[in-house]
Design an enzyme around this catalytic site. Structure first.
Site, PDB file in Angstrom:
ATOM      1  N   ASP A  45      33.234  47.395  39.127  1.00 53.46           N
ATOM      2  CA  ASP A  45      31.672  47.177  38.382  1.00 53.46           C
ATOM      3  C   ASP A  45      31.011  46.931  39.117  1.00 53.46           C
ATOM      4  O   ASP A  45      29.198  47.195  39.362  1.00 53.46           O
ATOM      5  CB  ASP A  45      31.867  46.557  37.141  1.00 53.46           C
ATOM      6  CG  ASP A  45      31.928  44.485  37.269  1.00 53.46           C
ATOM      7  OD1 ASP A  45      32.349  43.769  38.269  1.00 53.46           O
ATOM      8  OD2 ASP A  45      31.599  44.162  36.423  1.00 53.46           O
ATOM      9  N   SER A  46      31.380  46.552  40.663  1.00 48.26           N
ATOM     10  CA  SER A  46      30.552  46.593  41.440  1.00 48.26           C
ATOM     11  C   SER A  46      29.804  48.303  41.960  1.00 48.26           C
ATOM     12  O   SER A  46      28.946  48.295  43.081  1.00 48.26           O
ATOM     13  CB  SER A  46      30.993  46.429  42.615  1.00 48.26           C
ATOM     14  OG  SER A  46      32.518  47.235  42.808  1.00 48.26           O
ATOM     15  N   ASP A  84      37.418  47.960  36.042  1.00 50.55           N
ATOM     16  CA  ASP A  84      36.730  46.711  35.330  1.00 50.55           C
ATOM     17  C   ASP A  84      36.401  46.475  33.673  1.00 50.55           C
ATOM     18  O   ASP A  84      35.856  48.137  33.588  1.00 50.55           O
ATOM     19  CB  ASP A  84      35.664  46.562  36.538  1.00 50.55           C
ATOM     20  CG  ASP A  84      36.426  45.616  37.306  1.00 50.55           C
ATOM     21  OD1 ASP A  84      36.824  44.978  37.071  1.00 50.55           O
ATOM     22  OD2 ASP A  84      35.229  45.377  38.921  1.00 50.55           O
ATOM     23  N   LYS A 112      40.475  44.764  33.800  1.00 54.23           N
ATOM     24  CA  LYS A 112      39.961  43.736  34.711  1.00 54.23           C
ATOM     25  C   LYS A 112      38.864  43.063  34.126  1.00 54.23           C
ATOM     26  O   LYS A 112      37.750  43.293  33.578  1.00 54.23           O
ATOM     27  CB  LYS A 112      40.462  43.759  36.173  1.00 54.23           C
ATOM     28  CG  LYS A 112      39.479  42.465  36.729  1.00 54.23           C
ATOM     29  CD  LYS A 112      39.699  42.848  38.322  1.00 54.23           C
ATOM     30  CE  LYS A 112      38.487  43.583  39.351  1.00 54.23           C
ATOM     31  NZ  LYS A 112      37.069  42.880  38.833  1.00 54.23           N
ATOM     32  N   GLU A 114      36.962  39.189  33.733  1.00 52.81           N
ATOM     33  CA  GLU A 114      35.776  37.981  34.321  1.00 52.81           C
ATOM     34  C   GLU A 114      36.331  36.825  33.710  1.00 52.81           C
ATOM     35  O   GLU A 114      35.581  36.823  32.249  1.00 52.81           O
ATOM     36  CB  GLU A 114      35.201  37.852  35.164  1.00 52.81           C
ATOM     37  CG  GLU A 114      35.179  39.280  36.343  1.00 52.81           C
ATOM     38  CD  GLU A 114      33.637  39.535  37.492  1.00 52.81           C
ATOM     39  OE1 GLU A 114      32.156  39.016  36.562  1.00 52.81           O
ATOM     40  OE2 GLU A 114      33.468  40.235  37.736  1.00 52.81           O
ATOM     41  N   GLU A 181      38.536  35.378  43.866  1.00 58.83           N
ATOM     42  CA  GLU A 181      37.203  36.182  44.743  1.00 58.83           C
ATOM     43  C   GLU A 181      36.674  34.773  45.239  1.00 58.83           C
ATOM     44  O   GLU A 181      35.987  33.810  44.701  1.00 58.83           O
ATOM     45  CB  GLU A 181      36.387  36.647  43.763  1.00 58.83           C
ATOM     46  CG  GLU A 181      35.162  36.930  45.031  1.00 58.83           C
ATOM     47  CD  GLU A 181      34.443  37.986  44.404  1.00 58.83           C
ATOM     48  OE1 GLU A 181      34.259  38.917  43.283  1.00 58.83           O
ATOM     49  OE2 GLU A 181      32.991  38.630  44.820  1.00 58.83           O
TER      50      GLU A 181
HETATM   51  O1  KIV Z   1      34.207  44.711  41.156  1.00 62.58           O
HETATM   52  C1  KIV Z   1      34.513  45.175  41.681  1.00 62.58           C
HETATM   53  O2  KIV Z   1      34.657  46.066  43.066  1.00 62.58           O
HETATM   54  C2  KIV Z   1      35.316  43.961  41.990  1.00 62.58           C
HETATM   55  C3  KIV Z   1      35.666  43.694  43.685  1.00 62.58           C
HETATM   56  C4  KIV Z   1      34.799  42.504  44.254  1.00 62.58           C
HETATM   57  C5  KIV Z   1      36.928  42.567  43.284  1.00 62.58           C
HETATM   58  O3  KIV Z   1      35.408  43.303  41.271  1.00 62.58           O
END
Ligand code: KIV
Length: 264
Positions: A45-46, A84, A112, A114, A181
């Site tokens: 989600d970056s 994510d 994924k 968080e 992280e």
């Molecule tokens: O969203 C992302 O790119 C991530 C990385 C920072 C691991 O979760």
């Protein structure tokens, strides 16, 4: 490259071979990353930051993640696709199942989330429904407003203990993988040794089972890179060469170097 599965990743951990993960958001980079030997493509989600220009990941939607997962799937050549679950898309069990189903249908092999130990029930229900889950611990960017900024996590003993216990509880609940992280390198090493599932690090030292970086960071496109980033374009003639240099450096444990990590 033969198709990478969860079994492959577990085998790499057992054999002490580092796992190479990289964020990826489109078909062209997916093909290039696979050609360089990247084993896990993370549709992070970056993308809210690096593609959409937001100052956090909070505005990203499940539809955004599904769109980019579908793009990556078209270029993928055997890597495992990890996507994510974006902010507030897994706040309830029902939301977690619905959001994950949408992402798995577009091409994700794993999702994924968080958080921490409180995700145990969600992880269990996802696994029961055929959805492997990776839990992101430490600095979880979706909680930036709770943390009061992007800060290293686990430097104090209470938070370190919380993270150690979360890792064990989440493995027990059926998590397929963990991602740490911005945690002290020694703590990340300890957590990696304590669980049988693969642990991927970013800003977590060299002793995790694998590494991930944000694509744009490792290509030197971030004008204010974090301490844990190396610009792999330096000295390389092409993006393809930079991707290969990243893979080699992770496999040989030459990246991250001690200066990329954090002390307790
Ligand atoms: O969203 C992302 O790119 C991530 C990385 C920072 C691991 O979760």
């Amino acid at each position: 490259m033969a198709d990478v599965t969860l079994t492959t990743l577990r085998g790499l951990k057992q054999n002490g071979e580092k796992i190479v993960m990289l964020t990826c958001y489109d078909a062209t980079f997916a093909a290039a990353a696979c050609a360089a030997g990247v084993e896990v493509l993370l549709i992070g989600d970056s993308l809210g930051n690096v593609l959409q220009g937001h100052d956090s990941t909070l505005p990203v939607s499940v539809a955004d993640m599904a769109y980019h997962t579908a793009c990556v799937k078209r270029g993928n050549q055997g890597a495992l696709i990890l996507t994510d679950l974006p902010f507030m898309s897994y706040a309830t069990l029902e939301q977690a199942l619905d959001s994950s189903a949408a992402l798995m249908r577009t091409g994700a092999h794993m999702v994924k989330l968080e958080g921490g130990a409180w995700l145990g029930e969600t992880v269990r229900r996802l696994a029961e429904n055929g959805i492997p889950a990776c839990v992101h611990l430490g600095l979880t960017p979706q909680s930036v407003n709770v943390f009061g900024g992007y800060k290293v996590q686990g430097r104090d003993e209470a938070r370190a203990r919380e993270m150690r216990e979360a890792a064990l509880a989440l493995e027990q609940a059926g998590a397929a993988m963990l991602l740490l992280e911005c945690v002290p390198s020694a703590l990340a090493a300890e957590i990696s040794r304590s669980v049988r599932i693969p642990v991927i690090g970013i800003g977590a030292g060299v002793d995790t089972d694998g590494q991930v970086l944000v694509l744009h960071d490792m290509l030197g496109l971030n004008p204010r890179p974090a301490k844990f980033v190396r610009n792999f374009m330096t000295g390389q003639a092409s993006i393809q060469d930079a991707l290969s240099a990243y893979t080699q450096a992770v496999k040989n444990a030459q990246f991250p170097a001690p200066e990329h990590g954090f002390s307790a």
